[in-house]
Write a protein that holds these residues in place. Structure first.
Motif, PDB file in Angstrom:
ATOM      1  N   THR A 155       0.838  -1.194   0.000  1.00  0.00           N
ATOM      2  CA  THR A 155       0.000   0.000   0.000  1.00  0.00           C
ATOM      3  C   THR A 155       0.879   1.252   0.000  1.00  0.00           C
ATOM      4  N   GLY A 156       0.252   2.426  -0.101  1.00  0.00           N
ATOM      5  CA  GLY A 156       0.989   3.690  -0.047  1.00  0.00           C
ATOM      6  C   GLY A 156       1.801   3.974  -1.288  1.00  0.00           C
ATOM      7  N   LYS A 157       1.384   3.451  -2.424  1.00  0.00           N
ATOM      8  CA  LYS A 157       2.110   3.645  -3.677  1.00  0.00           C
ATOM      9  C   LYS A 157       1.564   4.854  -4.433  1.00  0.00           C
ATOM     10  N   THR A 158       2.354   5.360  -5.363  1.00  0.00           N
ATOM     11  CA  THR A 158       1.934   6.456  -6.241  1.00  0.00           C
ATOM     12  C   THR A 158       1.889   5.942  -7.673  1.00  0.00           C
ATOM     13  N   ARG A 159       1.313   6.748  -8.550  1.00  0.00           N
ATOM     14  CA  ARG A 159       1.228   6.358  -9.960  1.00  0.00           C
ATOM     15  C   ARG A 159       2.614   6.170 -10.564  1.00  0.00           C
ATOM     16  N   ASN A 160       3.596   6.906 -10.076  1.00  0.00           N
ATOM     17  CA  ASN A 160       4.942   6.857 -10.655  1.00  0.00           C
ATOM     18  C   ASN A 160       5.849   5.795 -10.045  1.00  0.00           C
ATOM     19  N   ASP A 161       5.413   5.135  -8.996  1.00  0.00           N
ATOM     20  CA  ASP A 161       6.244   4.080  -8.403  1.00  0.00           C
ATOM     21  C   ASP A 161       6.395   2.926  -9.390  1.00  0.00           C
ATOM     22  N   PRO A 162       7.618   2.412  -9.582  1.00  0.00           N
ATOM     23  CA  PRO A 162       7.803   1.296 -10.512  1.00  0.00           C
ATOM     24  C   PRO A 162       7.135   0.029  -9.981  1.00  0.00           C
ATOM     25  N   LEU A 163       6.642  -0.760 -10.900  1.00  0.00           N
ATOM     26  CA  LEU A 163       5.995  -2.022 -10.571  1.00  0.00           C
ATOM     27  C   LEU A 163       7.032  -3.127 -10.643  1.00  0.00           C
ATOM     28  N   ASN A 164       7.575  -3.492  -9.477  1.00  0.00           N
ATOM     29  CA  ASN A 164       8.622  -4.512  -9.391  1.00  0.00           C
ATOM     30  C   ASN A 164       8.127  -5.679  -8.553  1.00  0.00           C
ATOM     31  N   TYR A 165       8.753  -6.834  -8.757  1.00  0.00           N
ATOM     32  CA  TYR A 165       8.397  -8.022  -7.986  1.00  0.00           C
ATOM     33  C   TYR A 165       8.662  -7.776  -6.508  1.00  0.00           C
ATOM     34  N   PHE A 166       7.768  -8.239  -5.677  1.00  0.00           N
ATOM     35  CA  PHE A 166       7.929  -8.135  -4.222  1.00  0.00           C
ATOM     36  C   PHE A 166       7.457  -9.406  -3.561  1.00  0.00           C
TER      37      PHE A 166
END
Length: 95
Positions: A84-95
């Protein structure tokens, strides 16, 4: 190609989002009036792993990891993780 993530995988990505919304709401103990897939990647393993950026508010985003087993297993998609707490510009990486 198996083992690598592909950006904007098959059209089923947004459908998977709808199917795991209740799972996330249960874990977070909140309701998301907005739940829209913005970007997603897939990885084929013994099923499919989806990494999906979901818009949950005007400026609020969640990254979710969903596992969809192979069709013969007759299982629905499972929320395997989220951030949670992500923005539109945060990269989508494996977690």
């Amino acid at each position: 190609m198996s083992g690598m993530f592909e950006k904007s995988g098959p059209k089923s990505g947004p459908e998977v989002v709808d199917q795991v919304k209740a799972q996330l709401e249960g874990k977070e103990n909140k309701t998301y009036p907005m739940f829209k897939a913005i970007e997603y990647k897939t990885q084929v393993v013994a099923g499919t792993i989806y990494l999906i950026k979901v818009q949950v508010g005007e400026n609020d985003y969640v990254h979710i990891r969903v596992f969809q087993s192979l069709p013969h297993e007759n299982k629905g998609p499972e929320l395997a993780g989220y951030q949670t707490g992500k923005t539109r510009n945060d990269p989508l990486n494996y977690f």
